[in-house]
Design a protein around this motif. Structure first.
Motif, PDB file in Angstrom:
ATOM      1  N   LYS A 136       0.847  -1.186   0.000  1.00 38.97           N
ATOM      2  CA  LYS A 136       0.000   0.000   0.000  1.00 38.97           C
ATOM      3  C   LYS A 136       0.886   1.240   0.000  1.00 38.97           C
ATOM      4  O   LYS A 136       1.822   1.346   0.798  1.00 38.97           O
ATOM      5  CB  LYS A 136      -0.902   0.009   1.245  1.00 38.97           C
ATOM      6  CG  LYS A 136      -1.951  -1.094   1.262  1.00 38.97           C
ATOM      7  CD  LYS A 136      -3.040  -0.811   0.238  1.00 38.97           C
ATOM      8  CE  LYS A 136      -4.172  -1.830   0.324  1.00 38.97           C
ATOM      9  NZ  LYS A 136      -5.013  -1.630   1.521  1.00 38.97           N
ATOM     10  N   LEU A 139      -0.962   8.413  -1.909  1.00 41.16           N
ATOM     11  CA  LEU A 139      -1.277   8.965  -3.222  1.00 41.16           C
ATOM     12  C   LEU A 139      -0.430  10.168  -3.587  1.00 41.16           C
ATOM     13  O   LEU A 139      -0.071  10.369  -4.742  1.00 41.16           O
ATOM     14  CB  LEU A 139      -2.757   9.378  -3.272  1.00 41.16           C
ATOM     15  CG  LEU A 139      -3.786   8.287  -2.983  1.00 41.16           C
ATOM     16  CD1 LEU A 139      -5.188   8.878  -3.001  1.00 41.16           C
ATOM     17  CD2 LEU A 139      -3.669   7.150  -3.982  1.00 41.16           C
ATOM     18  N   VAL A 142      -3.184  15.450  -1.127  1.00 42.91           N
ATOM     19  CA  VAL A 142      -4.636  15.306  -1.181  1.00 42.91           C
ATOM     20  C   VAL A 142      -5.287  16.569  -0.624  1.00 42.91           C
ATOM     21  O   VAL A 142      -4.694  17.286   0.195  1.00 42.91           O
ATOM     22  CB  VAL A 142      -5.107  14.063  -0.398  1.00 42.91           C
ATOM     23  CG1 VAL A 142      -4.472  12.805  -0.960  1.00 42.91           C
ATOM     24  CG2 VAL A 142      -4.810  14.186   1.087  1.00 42.91           C
ATOM     25  N   ASN A 167       0.210  10.598   3.139  1.00 41.54           N
ATOM     26  CA  ASN A 167      -0.055  11.716   2.236  1.00 41.54           C
ATOM     27  C   ASN A 167       0.206  13.051   2.932  1.00 41.54           C
ATOM     28  O   ASN A 167       0.155  13.149   4.159  1.00 41.54           O
ATOM     29  CB  ASN A 167      -1.516  11.687   1.793  1.00 41.54           C
ATOM     30  CG  ASN A 167      -1.890  10.399   1.111  1.00 41.54           C
ATOM     31  OD1 ASN A 167      -1.635  10.205  -0.065  1.00 41.54           O
ATOM     32  ND2 ASN A 167      -2.506   9.492   1.858  1.00 41.54           N
ATOM     33  N   THR A 219      -3.945  14.858  -5.969  1.00 41.24           N
ATOM     34  CA  THR A 219      -4.214  13.483  -6.402  1.00 41.24           C
ATOM     35  C   THR A 219      -5.581  12.972  -5.973  1.00 41.24           C
ATOM     36  O   THR A 219      -6.081  11.998  -6.546  1.00 41.24           O
ATOM     37  CB  THR A 219      -3.150  12.532  -5.840  1.00 41.24           C
ATOM     38  OG1 THR A 219      -3.211  12.561  -4.400  1.00 41.24           O
ATOM     39  CG2 THR A 219      -1.758  12.935  -6.290  1.00 41.24           C
ATOM     40  N   ALA A 220      -6.163  13.598  -4.941  1.00 41.55           N
ATOM     41  CA  ALA A 220      -7.463  13.155  -4.444  1.00 41.55           C
ATOM     42  C   ALA A 220      -8.146  14.324  -3.749  1.00 41.55           C
ATOM     43  O   ALA A 220      -7.481  15.173  -3.141  1.00 41.55           O
ATOM     44  CB  ALA A 220      -7.307  11.980  -3.482  1.00 41.55           C
ATOM     45  N   THR A 244      -8.146  11.906 -10.928  1.00 46.16           N
ATOM     46  CA  THR A 244      -8.106  12.303  -9.521  1.00 46.16           C
ATOM     47  C   THR A 244      -9.215  11.590  -8.764  1.00 46.16           C
ATOM     48  O   THR A 244     -10.367  11.572  -9.207  1.00 46.16           O
ATOM     49  CB  THR A 244      -8.298  13.828  -9.377  1.00 46.16           C
ATOM     50  OG1 THR A 244      -7.255  14.492 -10.090  1.00 46.16           O
ATOM     51  CG2 THR A 244      -8.259  14.253  -7.921  1.00 46.16           C
ATOM     52  N   ARG A 245      -8.865  11.005  -7.646  1.00 43.71           N
ATOM     53  CA  ARG A 245      -9.888  10.354  -6.832  1.00 43.71           C
ATOM     54  C   ARG A 245     -10.795  11.407  -6.200  1.00 43.71           C
ATOM     55  O   ARG A 245     -10.357  12.500  -5.870  1.00 43.71           O
ATOM     56  CB  ARG A 245      -9.242   9.526  -5.723  1.00 43.71           C
ATOM     57  CG  ARG A 245      -8.554   8.283  -6.209  1.00 43.71           C
ATOM     58  CD  ARG A 245      -8.168   7.387  -5.055  1.00 43.71           C
ATOM     59  NE  ARG A 245      -7.408   6.249  -5.522  1.00 43.71           N
ATOM     60  CZ  ARG A 245      -7.022   5.235  -4.763  1.00 43.71           C
ATOM     61  NH1 ARG A 245      -7.341   5.235  -3.472  1.00 43.71           N
ATOM     62  NH2 ARG A 245      -6.332   4.245  -5.266  1.00 43.71           N
ATOM     63  N   TYR A 468      -7.187   6.786   0.605  1.00 44.79           N
ATOM     64  CA  TYR A 468      -5.919   7.523   0.638  1.00 44.79           C
ATOM     65  C   TYR A 468      -4.700   6.670   0.279  1.00 44.79           C
ATOM     66  O   TYR A 468      -3.564   7.123   0.420  1.00 44.79           O
ATOM     67  CB  TYR A 468      -5.715   8.134   2.029  1.00 44.79           C
ATOM     68  CG  TYR A 468      -6.746   9.181   2.358  1.00 44.79           C
ATOM     69  CD1 TYR A 468      -6.701  10.442   1.767  1.00 44.79           C
ATOM     70  CD2 TYR A 468      -7.801   8.911   3.232  1.00 44.79           C
ATOM     71  CE1 TYR A 468      -7.657  11.404   2.048  1.00 44.79           C
ATOM     72  CE2 TYR A 468      -8.761   9.874   3.519  1.00 44.79           C
ATOM     73  CZ  TYR A 468      -8.686  11.111   2.932  1.00 44.79           C
ATOM     74  OH  TYR A 468      -9.639  12.054   3.206  1.00 44.79           O
ATOM     75  N   THR A 469      -4.930   5.441  -0.179  1.00 41.54           N
ATOM     76  CA  THR A 469      -3.809   4.585  -0.570  1.00 41.54           C
ATOM     77  C   THR A 469      -4.065   3.967  -1.941  1.00 41.54           C
ATOM     78  O   THR A 469      -5.207   3.810  -2.371  1.00 41.54           O
ATOM     79  CB  THR A 469      -3.596   3.441   0.445  1.00 41.54           C
ATOM     80  OG1 THR A 469      -4.815   2.696   0.595  1.00 41.54           O
ATOM     81  CG2 THR A 469      -3.153   3.966   1.786  1.00 41.54           C
ATOM     82  N   ARG A 470      -2.981   3.625  -2.610  1.00 42.72           N
ATOM     83  CA  ARG A 470      -3.081   2.844  -3.833  1.00 42.72           C
ATOM     84  C   ARG A 470      -2.333   1.534  -3.600  1.00 42.72           C
ATOM     85  O   ARG A 470      -1.381   1.475  -2.802  1.00 42.72           O
ATOM     86  CB  ARG A 470      -2.485   3.603  -5.019  1.00 42.72           C
ATOM     87  CG  ARG A 470      -1.006   3.898  -4.902  1.00 42.72           C
ATOM     88  CD  ARG A 470      -0.512   4.753  -6.046  1.00 42.72           C
ATOM     89  NE  ARG A 470       0.946   4.933  -5.995  1.00 42.72           N
ATOM     90  CZ  ARG A 470       1.630   5.692  -6.831  1.00 42.72           C
ATOM     91  NH1 ARG A 470       0.977   6.359  -7.783  1.00 42.72           N
ATOM     92  NH2 ARG A 470       2.943   5.795  -6.738  1.00 42.72           N
TER      93      ARG A 470
END
Length: 478
Positions: A136, A139, A142, A167, A219-220, A244-245, A468-470
Motif C-alpha cells: 500500500k 497517493l 490530497v 499523504n 491526487t485526491a 483524480t480520486r 488515501y492509498t493505492r
C-alpha cells in the motif's frame, strides 16, 4: 493561546481581504479578524505540500501514527478549550461541542493506531518460482474541503487517515469556522507534525475551492458539503488533465419512521433529538417524520409536549439547542418556513424568531406535509421538521425513499418483520433501528446513497484508509 486573534494570526496566513469571525449567539462579538487566502497563497500551499510529500511518505507508519496518537492525547487534555471555542464559533451547545471533541481526539488515536498496521498482502502463485504480494502506497498531495457544522471532527476524519497513509494535505475548512482548524493545527504541531505536511487555506469555495480541486498536483479530493457544490466538484475533476480520486459526502433529507409497534415515548425522544439537536444543522438530522396512522394522534400529542420543554439559548448556557450558525442560514430557515405555510402544510409548533441579537430560531414542526412540497423534498439544514402520515409499512417505506437523498434513515419499532423490511428496502447508507438518525461511531464506515454521496469510497472506519492509498502488485520470480 492568549487570544483567538493570536491563534488566527499564527495559523491563518492569507494575504487577501479581511473578514470577521462572529459568535452566532451574539452578532456583536467578534472572535477574530481572518485574512483570506489569495490564489497565489493557495498555489504556494500546494507547492509546500508537494515539497514535504517524499519526506513524510518515507517516515515509517508507526512513527506517523505516534504523532497522531500524541495529538489525540493533547486534544484530550485541552478538551474544554476546544469545546468552548466550538460553541463560540459554531453555536452548538457545550454538551454537543464536548461530544464532538471527544469523537475528534478518539479519531486521532484510532488512525494513529491504524498507521501501525497499514500493509499489503501475500498471494499464492500457480508458478512455484513466483511470489505475488502487494504493498500500500500513499497517493501524494490530497485536498480536504470541510463544512462548518462539524468543524473539528470532519476535518479530522479526513486528514487523520490521509496522514496515517503517508499523504500530505491541503485543508480548506468552511470560512465560518476557521479557528477550530487553526487550533487543530496547533495541536498537530505540538505533537511534532512537520511543518507543511498539513497546509491550511481559508477562503470562499467559489474562489479558492475551484483552484484546489482543479490543480493537477492534487491526487485526491475529499469534500463534505452541499450536493450542488459536490456535483460542481465532480465536473471540475472530470475535466482535469490527470485522473483524480474523489470522495463526496453531500446533502440529506433523512426520515424517521414511527411504526405502529413503536415505543412512542422512545420515538418521541428520538424524533426531537434527531431533528433539533445541533440546531438541525447536520447531514444526518431528522428532517422528516413518517408516522403510522394507527399511532399518529397519540404520537403527535407526545411530540408537542416534548418539544415544549426543548430549551433554546446561547450554547454556553444550560440549553438543548443553540443558535443557527449565521444570518444566511437563518434567513434560509425562515424562507422555508414561509414555503411550508404557502404550500398548505400546517404549522403546529414554533417558527418564531427568539432574539434580535443572535440567530435564535424556535424549533419548528409542520404536519400534513406531502411529498410534492419543498419541505418534504429539499434539504433545509435547520430546526424545521416535517410530519407525514402513512397508512401502512409499505407506504412508509415508499415515502422514506421518495427523495433524492440517502444519508441515514431510521425506524422505531418492536415488530421484527417491519424492522427487517425497512432495513432491506430503504435506500440509505446508514440505517438506524430504535436510534436517532444523528450520531455515528468512528470505527464504522459512513457514506450516503443517491445524491448524498459519490458512493465509491467510505469515510471513517478502516475503510477510510482505502481512499488515501493505492495498491501495487508485485510478481517476484527467481
Amino acid at each position: 493561546m492568549k487570544s483567538y486573534q493570536e491563534l488566527a494570526d499564527k495559523w491563518i496566513k492569507g494575504n487577501g481581504e479581511e473578514y470577521l469571525d462572529i459568535d452566532p449567539a451574539d452578532s456583536s462579538h467578534v472572535l477574530a479578524k481572518i485574512k483570506i487566502y489569495t490564489k497565489d497563497d493557495v498555489k504556494a500551499s500546494i507547492e509546500k505540500a508537494m515539497s514535504k510529500f517524499e519526506e513524510w511518505a518515507k517516515l515509517p507508519g508507526p512513527k506517523r501514527g505516534a504523532i497522531l496518537l500524541k495529538a489525540g492525547e493533547l486534544m484530550e487534555q485541552e478538551a474544554q478549550e476546544f469545546a468552548l471555542l466550538m460553541t463560540l464559533e459554531e453555536g452548538k451547545t457545550l454538551k454537543d461541542s464536548m461530544f464532538e471533541v471527544i469523537r475528534s481526539y478518539n479519531l486521532l488515536k484510532f488512525y494513529g493506531a491504524l498507521a501501525f498496521k497499514i500493509s499489503g498482502k501475500t498471494l499464492p502463485s500457480a508458478d512455484m518460482n513466483t511470489r505475488i504480494f502487494t504493498v500500500k502506497e500513499p497517493l501524494g498531495v490530497v485536498a480536504a474541503i470541510t463544512p462548518w457544522n462539524f468543524p473539528l471532527s470532519i476535518p479530522i476524519w479526513k486528514i487523520a487517515p490521509a496522514l496515517a497513509s503517508g499523504n500530505t494535505v491541503v485543508l480548506k475548512p468552511a470560512s465560518k469556522t476557521p479557528l477550530m482548524v487553526a487550533k487543530l493545527l496547533d495541536i498537530l504541531s505540538r505533537a511534532a507534525l512537520p511543518e507543511g505536511v498539513v497546509n491550511l487555506v481559508v477562503g470562499k469555495g467559489s474562489e479558492i475551492g475551484d483552484l484546489i480541486v482543479s490543480d493537477d498536483n492534487i491526487t485526491a479530493v475529499s469534500f463534505t458539503g452541499s450536493t450542488e457544490i459536490g456535483q460542481r466538484i465532480y465536473r471540475l475533476i472530470g475535466s482535469k488533465n490527470r485522473m483524480t480520486r474523489i470522495q463526496l459526502e453531500l446533502g440529506g433529507k433523512n426520515a424517521l419512521y414511527v411504526d405502529k409497534s413503536a415505543d412512542l415515548n422512545l420515538a418521541t425522544e428520538l424524533a426531537v433529538r434527531g431533528a433539533f439537536s445541533l440546531t438541525g444543522q447536520s447531514c444526518t438530522a431528522t428532517s422528516r417524520l413518517i408516522v403510522h396512522k394507527a399511532v399518529y394522534e397519540e404520537f403527535r400529542h407526545k411530540l408537542l409536549e416534548r418539544v415544549k420543554r426543548w430549551k433554546v439559548g446561547p450554547g454556553t448556557e444550560d440549553v438543548d439547542m443553540g443558535p443557527v450558525v449565521d444570518k444566511s442560514q437563518f434567513d434560509k430557515d425562515l424562507q422555508y418556513i414561509e414555503y411550508g405555510k404557502s404550500a398548505g402544510a400546517k404549522l403546529i409548533y414554533g417558527g418564531n424568531i427568539l432574539s434580535e441579537r443572535g440567530y435564535f430560531l424556535e424549533p419548528t414542526i409542520f404536519e400534513n406535509v406531502t411529498l410534492d412540497m419543498r419541505l418534504f423534498k429539499e434539504e433545509i439544514f435547520g430546526p424545521v421538521l416535517s410530519v407525514t402520515e402513512a397508512k401502512d409499512l409499505d407506504e412508509a417505506i415508499r415515502l422514506v425513499n421518495a427523495v433524492d437523498y440517502g444519508h441515514t434513515a431510521g425506524i422505531v419499532a418492536t415488530d421484527v418483520r417491519a424492522i427487517n423490511e425497512f432495513i432491506s428496502r430503504v435506500e440509505a447508507g446508514v440505517i438506524k433501528v430504535n436510534k436517532p438518525t444523528i450520531g455515528l461511531e468512528l470505527q464504522a464506515p459512513f457514506g450516503g446513497f443517491k445524491n448524498s454521496g459519490a458512493t465509491t469510497w467510505k469515510e471513517m472506519g478502516e475503510e477510510a484508509l482505502e481512499f488515501y492509498t493505492r495498491e501495487k502488485t508485485i510478481y517476484e520470480g527467481w
